[in-house]
Write a protein that holds these residues in place. Structure first.
Motif, short mmCIF file in Angstrom:
data_model
loop_
_atom_site.label_atom_id
_atom_site.label_comp_id
_atom_site.label_asym_id
_atom_site.label_seq_id
_atom_site.Cartn_x
_atom_site.Cartn_y
_atom_site.Cartn_z
N GLY A 190 -19.15 -20.94 43.15
CA GLY A 190 -18.96 -20.32 41.85
C GLY A 190 -19.43 -18.88 41.83
N CYS A 191 -19.21 -18.23 40.70
CA CYS A 191 -19.59 -16.84 40.54
C CYS A 191 -20.59 -16.72 39.39
CB CYS A 191 -18.35 -15.99 40.27
SG CYS A 191 -17.58 -16.34 38.68
N ALA A 192 -20.96 -15.48 39.09
CA ALA A 192 -21.98 -15.24 38.06
C ALA A 192 -21.37 -14.97 36.68
CB ALA A 192 -22.85 -14.05 38.47
N ARG A 193 -20.06 -15.09 36.54
CA ARG A 193 -19.44 -14.84 35.25
C ARG A 193 -19.84 -15.95 34.26
NH1 ARG A 193 -14.81 -13.37 38.71
NH2 ARG A 193 -14.29 -11.17 38.40
N PRO A 194 -19.78 -15.66 32.95
CA PRO A 194 -20.16 -16.67 31.94
C PRO A 194 -19.27 -17.89 32.01
CG PRO A 194 -19.12 -14.76 30.91
CD PRO A 194 -19.39 -14.38 32.32
N ARG A 195 -19.86 -19.08 31.71
CA ARG A 195 -19.12 -20.34 31.83
C ARG A 195 -18.82 -20.97 30.47
NH1 ARG A 195 -22.80 -21.51 36.30
NH2 ARG A 195 -23.90 -23.06 35.06
N GLU A 196 -19.61 -20.69 29.44
CA GLU A 196 -19.34 -21.26 28.11
C GLU A 196 -18.36 -20.34 27.39
OE1 GLU A 196 -21.86 -23.42 24.53
OE2 GLU A 196 -22.43 -21.37 25.12
N VAL A 197 -17.08 -20.45 27.75
CA VAL A 197 -16.08 -19.50 27.27
C VAL A 197 -14.78 -20.15 26.83
CG1 VAL A 197 -16.95 -17.51 28.56
CG2 VAL A 197 -15.37 -19.12 29.68
N CYS A 198 -14.69 -21.48 26.86
CA CYS A 198 -13.45 -22.15 26.47
C CYS A 198 -13.43 -22.34 24.96
CB CYS A 198 -13.31 -23.49 27.18
SG CYS A 198 -12.95 -23.34 28.93
N LEU A 199 -12.42 -21.79 24.30
CA LEU A 199 -12.28 -21.90 22.86
C LEU A 199 -11.27 -23.01 22.56
CD1 LEU A 199 -12.19 -18.09 22.13
CD2 LEU A 199 -14.02 -19.66 21.51
N ILE A 200 -11.75 -24.09 21.96
CA ILE A 200 -10.95 -25.27 21.68
C ILE A 200 -10.61 -25.27 20.19
CG2 ILE A 200 -10.77 -27.75 22.02
CD1 ILE A 200 -11.39 -26.16 24.58
N LEU A 201 -9.35 -25.54 19.87
CA LEU A 201 -8.87 -25.29 18.51
C LEU A 201 -8.33 -26.56 17.84
CD1 LEU A 201 -6.81 -22.08 19.44
CD2 LEU A 201 -9.24 -22.21 18.80
N GLY A 202 -8.43 -26.57 16.50
CA GLY A 202 -7.79 -27.60 15.69
C GLY A 202 -8.21 -29.02 16.00
N PHE A 203 -7.23 -29.90 16.18
CA PHE A 203 -7.46 -31.31 16.49
C PHE A 203 -8.42 -31.47 17.66
CE2 PHE A 203 -6.07 -34.53 19.57
CZ PHE A 203 -6.41 -35.70 18.89
N TYR A 204 -8.22 -30.67 18.70
CA TYR A 204 -9.02 -30.79 19.91
C TYR A 204 -10.46 -30.37 19.66
CZ TYR A 204 -4.32 -31.12 21.77
OH TYR A 204 -3.01 -31.51 22.00
N ALA A 205 -10.67 -29.41 18.78
CA ALA A 205 -12.03 -28.99 18.44
C ALA A 205 -12.80 -30.13 17.79
CB ALA A 205 -11.98 -27.77 17.50
N ASP A 206 -12.15 -30.86 16.88
CA ASP A 206 -12.81 -32.00 16.24
C ASP A 206 -13.26 -33.01 17.28
OD1 ASP A 206 -12.33 -30.88 13.77
OD2 ASP A 206 -10.58 -32.13 13.33
N TYR A 207 -12.40 -33.30 18.23
CA TYR A 207 -12.70 -34.26 19.30
C TYR A 207 -13.88 -33.78 20.13
CZ TYR A 207 -11.81 -36.77 23.74
OH TYR A 207 -11.93 -37.51 24.88
N TYR A 208 -13.85 -32.52 20.54
CA TYR A 208 -14.91 -31.97 21.40
C TYR A 208 -16.26 -32.03 20.70
CZ TYR A 208 -12.68 -30.28 25.65
OH TYR A 208 -12.08 -30.20 26.89
N VAL A 209 -16.28 -31.71 19.43
CA VAL A 209 -17.54 -31.71 18.69
C VAL A 209 -18.06 -33.13 18.52
CG1 VAL A 209 -18.62 -31.19 16.47
CG2 VAL A 209 -17.08 -29.52 17.54
#
Length: 360
Positions: A190-209
């Motif tokens: 892996g690299c040193a770039r940020p990892r918490e960067v996936c923006l999940i939207l709508g229906f999928y956001a509800d599921y992820y949360v």
């Protein structure tokens, strides 16, 4: 019996996915066995692509309602299907390989799964059988959309190609870690770039949360994530639809898709993008600062002493423009005959409106 079960599961997952072909090595069966026990596999085989209540699934399949409800709850918690709760009723739908089952392992990925996925990325795939209707599905189901960059275009940027417009149109947003970045980190590459960067939207956001795959955020924090991603050299990618379910901010060194594309001679011919970089030779001094920012190695120094762009490699992300202090780099719209307009939804990640609107 078990072998036949997992062959059926592979076919079923493939049917609901934009791209999950067989490989000569059969590595995808190892992926399925790793995530699905036999009960899970049998439960997944009962699902359709549309959200159905557990009671409806039990009635349709002749199963005991209490038993099927428990089995569905189990695979939802493991990230193997899509659930939705409305009041006291639970609904479930089959999840595709990606974006879906794979990315839903952000909390549970271990060294074995990381290695299996890496082997699957590079495995020799058998020709994909395209079913009627699949011709609408792009083989590369992602679209590269530009960062906030200098634009030299006469047409307005479509809302589905403006990351900030997409964010501002949402009422539900979650932030999650990038599965690909985690996978490479676990493998030690892996690299040193940020990892918490996936923006999940709508229906999928509800599921992820609800299931702890990500956390709820507001629009302002989501816009900050876009800024962080652009500064770090991450590529904005969305499912190739007008109503995307996520904005992936992809690391060129970690993202499985970008790593494969980079090895091809003409990535721009496969990646959906309506833009490419143009270089003003009168402003360019050939310093080369832009080249390391290009995820597809499309920029090089030409004999005239200025930078040159290979348009067959440029995926129109605009990351290189951030490095040019002289303003020599601009994003240009492709000719009309080379532009592509996405559908409203697709298998890779159905739109929230589509999947929630088809609840049975």
């Amino acid at each position: 019996m078990a072998e036949s079960l997992y062959e059926k599961l592979r076919e079923k997952v493939g049917r609901h996915s934009a791209y999950f072909p067989k490989s000569k090595s059969g590595i995808e069966l190892r992926f399925l066995r790793k995530l699905f026990d036999e009960e899970d596999a049998e439960t997944y085989l009962l699902l359709s692509e549309d959200l159905e209540s557990d009671e409806a699934i039990a009635a349709r399949t002749g199963r005991d309602p209490a038993t099927i409800a428990a089995a569905l709850s189990k695979i939802a918690a493991k990230g193997l299907c899509y659930p939705k709760r409305v009041g006291g009723t639970r609904y479930y739908a089959a999840a595709p390989f990606a974006h879906g089952i794979l990315e839903n392992q952000v909390n549970t990925i271990d060294g074995e799964l990381a290695r299996i996925y890496e082997d699957y990325i590079w495995a020799e795939k058998l020709p994909l059988e395209r079913r009627p209707g699949d011709e609408k599905e792009p083989l590369v189901p992602l679209r590269s959309i530009p960062i906030q960059a200098p634009l030299s275009i006469t047409r307005p940027v479509a809302p589905y190609e403006d990351a900030r417009d997409i964010i501002m149109s949402q009422d539900r947003i979650a932030l999650a870690q990038c599965f690909c970045a985690l996978q490479q980190h676990i493998l030690g590459t892996g690299c040193a770039r940020p990892r918490e960067v996936c923006l999940i939207l709508g229906f999928y956001a509800d599921y992820y949360v609800e299931y702890g795959f990500g956390r709820r955020i507001g629009k302002s924090e989501a816009l900050e994530v876009l800024d962080i991603a652009e500064e770090a050299g991450l590529v904005h990618q969305i499912p190739d639809s007008k109503d995307p379910g996520a904005i992936c901010n992809c690391c060129p060194d970690c993202c499985g898709g970008l790593r494969v594309l980079r090895k091809l001679p003409s990535p721009a011919l496969l990646m959906r993008t309506n833009y490419f970089i143009a270089i003003d030779a009168s402003l360019c001094d050939g310093c080369g600062a832009c080249a390391p920012r290009c995820p597809m190695d499309a920029l090089s120094l030409c004999v005239e002493g200025t930078m040159d762009v290979n348009v067959n490699r440029c995926i129109g992300c605009g990351l290189c423009t951030r490095s040019c202090s002289r303003g020599a780099l601009t994003l240009v719209s492709k000719p009309e005959e080379e532009r592509s307009e996405p559908p409203h939804t697709l298998k890779f990640m159905r739109s929230s409106r589509d999947i929630e609107g088809a609840m049975g």
